[in-house]
Design an enzyme around this catalytic site. Structure first.
Site, PDB file in Angstrom:
ATOM      1  N   GLN A  90       0.813  -1.215   0.000  1.00 30.87           N
ATOM      2  CA  GLN A  90       0.000   0.000   0.000  1.00 30.87           C
ATOM      3  C   GLN A  90       0.845   1.262   0.000  1.00 30.87           C
ATOM      4  O   GLN A  90       0.394   2.299  -0.462  1.00 30.87           O
ATOM      5  CB  GLN A  90      -0.982   0.002   1.176  1.00 30.87           C
ATOM      6  N   CYS A 135      -5.671   0.362   3.384  1.00 33.10           N
ATOM      7  CA  CYS A 135      -5.723  -1.056   3.806  1.00 33.10           C
ATOM      8  C   CYS A 135      -7.103  -1.656   3.578  1.00 33.10           C
ATOM      9  O   CYS A 135      -7.226  -2.816   3.197  1.00 33.10           O
ATOM     10  CB  CYS A 135      -5.309  -1.203   5.267  1.00 33.10           C
TER      11      CYS A 135
END
Ligand SMILES: *[C@@H]1O[C@H](CO)[C@@H](O)[C@H](O)[C@H]1NC(C)=O
Ligand SMILES: *[C@@H]1O[C@H](CO)[C@@H](O)[C@H](O)[C@H]1NC(C)=O
Ligand SMILES: *[C@@H]1O[C@H](CO)[C@@H](O)[C@H](O)[C@H]1NC(C)=O
Ligand SMILES: *[C@@H]1O[C@H](CO)[C@@H](O)[C@H](O)[C@H]1NC(C)=O
Length: 374
Positions: free
Chosen positions: A155, A161
């Site tokens: 990420q 997330c």
């Protein structure tokens, strides 16, 4: 000037050390013995994490790295079932990591309502004994099925997330139902799901709703991850060509057997408390906390199992969880978290049982699905 020279000397030492250095980042007493050995270790770490620091920044960060290395080494002497490591956060302070990678789930931690809902549906729960003892969706499955889990994604500094967790679950059920493991677009969720807040946070259930209402999600190849929001949605409104669809989503009642049952059928999104030094610097083993139950992070459970110590009293049950911090974090990008934790039976360790959900996908005509365990 003298300082700069000393630093160059150190760097020269570091360079020669790197070439012959052991390949692991395990910290030894020798590494901590002197400034030189510490610097050499730092150089090794920078190289292995493809990190380039400006020289001024590098000295400052070296000080942070030293502190982290000492703390981690000390922690790892303890009799704890997991280790810490100088992972991608090796030269960052906890505050920095928290600022950059902090809350990426916007789930309200007041979970009472959800827990109540869970109780109402517990009639549907099958007994623990009827479930497989171990599940790992990363493996090739029954009757030559492909894996249901794509490579660990990264990420970066985008707090997405929730999108990574949702996508991993959709990739999972799509692979299970179609025998086609395809990497799907996290970026589309960040740019186009207006119910969530892109890199500033969101939640996977919202992502499932978006995918259902939009009529599917693009592949990663069609709409690749760039690590930040584009600021606009780059998908045409009606686009049925390459999309992967889901038909709904379900919440998992907040208890361990229900989560095991769900995970035995497909990868499942969980929310949990990842706001601790131990979690951030987790480097392998079965994580047992400390952690609270503030649900600030989302990930995807892709299996469960039990460690295989000879002494059955020492065996530990765990969840296998895919994170989105790249393969340098944890166990090649995964964390194993203790399962069957009696003291926190209702919430699970770090609150993992409180807010789990998964996408639903029906069989399509033309897809020959002989799956046994759905
Ligand atoms: C870098 O880290 C990876 C994963 O932890 C490890 O396999 C590799 O050997 C390391 N390389 C060096 C040069 O430390
Ligand atoms: C993490 O914990 C610290 C200290 O307990 C707190 O100040 C911070 O707000 C927390 N961050 C998140 C993302 O919950
Ligand atoms: C798998 O699905 C993707 C996305 O829908 C598609 O592009 C690809 O052709 C499929 N592969 C196979 C072997 O069917
Ligand atoms: C589905 O696959 C199974 C095993 O591969 C086969 O025995 C069965 O005939 C197939 N069914 C259809 C409708 O194609």
């Amino acid at each position: 000037m003298a300082r700069a020279l000393a630093m160059m000397l150190l760097m020269a030492i570091a360079l020669t050390t790197t070439m012959s250095a052991a390949s692991t980042m395990d910290i030894t007493d020798k590494d901590l013995a002197s400034e030189e050995s510490l610097w050499a270790m730092y150089e090794r770490w920078c190289e292995n994490h493809s990190v380039e620091r400006e020289i001024g920044d590098k000295t400052r960060r070296f000080n942070v790295f030293k502190e982290n290395a000492r703390m981690i080494h000390e922690f790892n002497q303890q009799d704890v079932p997991y280790k810490l490591s100088l992972n991608l956060f090796g030269d960052m302070t906890d505050e920095e990591v928290e600022r950059t990678y902090g809350r990426c789930s916007n789930i309200r931690s007041n979970s009472r309502k959800r827990r109540h809902q869970g109780r109402l549906t517990q009639g549907s729960i099958i007994a623990r004994e009827d479930l497989p003892a171990a599940v790992d969706w990363r493996m090739m499955g029954y009757d030559q099925r492909p894996s249901a889990v794509t490579n660990v994604k990264r990420q970066g500094t985008c707090g997405g997330c929730w999108a990574f967790a949702a996508i991993a679950a959709v990739e999972g059920i799509n692979s299970i139902k179609t025998r086609n493991l395809t990497s799907l677009s996290v970026q589309q969720l960040l740019d186009c799901d207006k119910g969530n807040e892109g890199c500033r946070g969101g939640n996977a259930e919202g992502a499932f709703k978006y995918i259902i209402h939009h009529g599917g999600i693009e592949t990663e190849a069609e709409y690749p991850y760039v690590g930040h929001e584009h600021g606009r949605c780059l998908v045409p409104k009606q686009d049925q060509n390459t999309v992967v669809t889901i038909d709904g989503y379900k919440q998992v009642p907040p208890n361990e057997v229900a989560l095991m049952q769900a995970v035995a059928a497909q990868p499942v999104v969980v929310a949990l408390d990842a706001n601790s030094t131990a979690f951030r610097r987790y480097g392998g083993g079965v994580f047992v906390g400390p952690c609270g139950t503030d649900l600030n992070h989302e990930m995807t459970v892709v299996g469960y199992g039990t460690t295989n110590e000879q002494d059955s009293k020492k065996r530990m049950d765990y969840w296998i969880i895919k994170n989105s911090l790249g393969p340098e974090w944890g166990e090649n990008g995964y964390i194993r978290i203790a399962r069957d934790v009696n003291s926190q039976a209702e919430d699970g360790l770090c609150g993992i049982l409180i807010y789990a959900s998964y996408p639903v996908k029906f069989k399509r005509k033309g897809v020959n699905d002989t799956m046994k365990i759905v």
